[in-house]
Design a protein around this motif. Sequence first.
Motif: not given
Length: 307
Positions: A56-69, A143-152
Amino acid sequence: MLKPIQSIHHISAIVSDPELTVSFYRDFLGLHLVKQTVNYDDPYTYHLYFGDQAANPGSLITFFPWPNGSLGKIGDGQVTITYLAVGKDSLDFWGQRLDQHHISYEKGQTLGQDYLHFTDQNGLAYRLLASKYPSSTPSSQSDIPQDKAIQGIAGVRILSHRPELTHQLFTQYFAWQIVEEDADFVRLRSPKQNDFLEISQNSGKYGRFQVGTVHHLAFSVNNDQDLSDWKAAMTKQGLHTSELKNRDYFHSLYFRERGGLLIELATQGPGFAINEDAEHLGEKLIIPDLHLDKKTDILNHLPKLDV
């Protein structure tokens, strides 16, 4: 006619090692790896999306990995802290989990809300914030319980080189409202009252976008017509904008506001299930059609990612 910007869509950051990124964000934080693809503008770089299981939009974190950066530098025009929403009674659980994984953290409070502050292996700063948040779909990979999970994403803090002009953009154009402030920052809240933005006074120096920094902050719009309307409005204000971009899972527009922050406006759809079954998001690498002619070269160049 411009429509108010209702919410954050995603945050995109630069990291180093892709496997360590999966280990931290999927295995430790419990986010769902919803898409493995490559950077549309640099197809020899991964673009990894994490969020709730439904992407869902609002929950998304995206990454560009630069191994040599090299390591970047935090400064004006950058997101400095990302707030992640968790249930009001889950901070003790997260404190224990951080301890178990030997990740140092600090307890604190911002405008009456408790949080835990920590960084990832690249120095990206997060705060787990005990707060109410719209319902999300926690990851079945975790393995995180649903009521403890990150929501967004609950909100972000940014450094602005010209705070008064950043305030103007968000209040006059995005229709966000100033709700609280102290000596260090002003907090604005979205029209839906779900997301917030904290604008800090300028540090006097612009940041450098490398490993350990947020590349851009994206906000949700409904459709391509909204993107066209925003392009016209920002151009009229003298801001340079990109052309409308097709990112397959959403369409987008980029511009840099006068405080230095790179902003993306992204449509709600078509969504992440257009080229993978919704029950199996993120299980395989997707090369965009735009770069299929280079698929063999891309696969030979990308570092190994065993997920």
